[in-house]
Design an enzyme around this catalytic site. Structure first.
Site, short mmCIF file in Angstrom:
data_model
loop_
_atom_site.label_atom_id
_atom_site.label_comp_id
_atom_site.label_asym_id
_atom_site.label_seq_id
_atom_site.Cartn_x
_atom_site.Cartn_y
_atom_site.Cartn_z
N SER A 154 11.98 -11.37 88.50
CA SER A 154 11.59 -12.09 87.29
C SER A 154 10.12 -12.54 87.41
O SER A 154 9.24 -11.71 87.61
CB SER A 154 12.54 -13.25 87.06
N ASP A 214 20.08 -7.57 81.00
CA ASP A 214 19.20 -8.71 81.21
C ASP A 214 19.00 -9.42 79.87
O ASP A 214 18.41 -8.88 78.95
CB ASP A 214 17.85 -8.23 81.76
N HIS A 259 20.35 -10.59 84.86
CA HIS A 259 18.97 -10.92 85.20
C HIS A 259 18.76 -11.11 86.70
O HIS A 259 17.75 -10.66 87.24
CB HIS A 259 18.53 -12.18 84.44
#
Length: 253
Positions: free
Chosen positions: A94, A199, A229
């Site tokens: 991320s 995600d 995610h």
């Protein structure tokens, strides 16, 4: 010691002269990367998992930090690994993936693995979060639970994450995304970009954007069909490790 404390501590596993710098995501903690770090260390590589400023404490502490602080943390971690490693690879989830891309635009790493790195956030409202900054200091994280959760995995594999996000920090993340996106063409190192189909935090189109922007290095790209995610703790995590291992063996060593 607080039983949760180990979840938010940086970790280091000494190994050979190839170092892996692991960077967690926005509002998360090093707990997101620890399992991956342990697995990578089994291959003999040196592994350092850092804790970004303002993370692993409280949302109020995070509100005092910004993109510049997180970028500096990434560079400090890199410099720490360089003390014992000749080759350093950035591996991030991320916002951690975004920071790894940032390091690569500066020519500071020998290779990168970016997982669910944001170019476009899934929630369109985040693009306009600056408009509410004068009025609201924190927003609730969608679908947030307690600070630690097993995520349906091994009960010992817990993750520490905030359930509230500082608006100022989110505004700063958006700035960081724009800055990195504008400099992706500078990347020259071997790259592996991975994206989860399920995600709901980062729009999966982000990987296609990165792929196009760094086409000069012919990046390897891979979509994961079952994971959410937090790819590092998802049900395909063993396969993710295998892909990273293959990448390091075939493109870095």
């Amino acid at each position: 010691m607080d039983p949760q404390q180990h979840l938010v501590e940086p970790f280091y596993f000494p190994g050979n002269r190839l170092g892996c710098l692991l960077i967690h995501g926005f509002s998360g903690s090093s707990s997101e990367m620890r399992w991956m770090g342990e697995r990578l260390a089994e291959f003999g590589w040196s592994v350092l998992g850092i804790q970004l400023s303002g993370h692993g404490t409280t949302p109020e502490e995070m509100a005092k930090t910004c993109w510049a602080d997180w970028a500096r943390d990434a560079e400090n971690g890199l410099n720490e690994l360089r003390k014992t490693c000749d080759t350093v690879i950035g591996i991030g989830l991320s916002m951690g993936g975004l920071l790894v891309l940032h390091l690569a635009t500066l020519g500071l790493i020998h290779g990168l693995v970016a997982m669910n790195a944001p170019m476009v956030l899934a929630d369109r409202r985040t693009r306009f979060v600056g408009l509410i900054k004068p009025f609201i200091k924190f927003v609730n994280k969608p679908g947030s639970r307690s600070k630690t959760s097993s995520l349906g995995l091994d009960p010992d594999r817990e993750r520490f994450v905030y359930d509230r996000i500082p608006v100022e920090a989110l505004v700063s993340l958006n700035r960081g995304i724009r800055q990195v996106r504008s400099k992706l063409h500078l990347i020259s190192c071997p790259s592996l970009i991975m994206q989860s189909r399920k995600d709901y935090t980062v729009n999966p189109i982000s990987m296609e954007i990165i792929k196009e922007k760094i086409k000069q290095v012919n990046p390897l790209t891979y979509y994961w069909e079952k994971s959410g995610h937090i790819l590092t703790l998802g049900q395909e995590r063993e396969e993710v490790i295998k892909k990273i291992h293959e990448f390091l063996d075939n493109h870095i060593l």
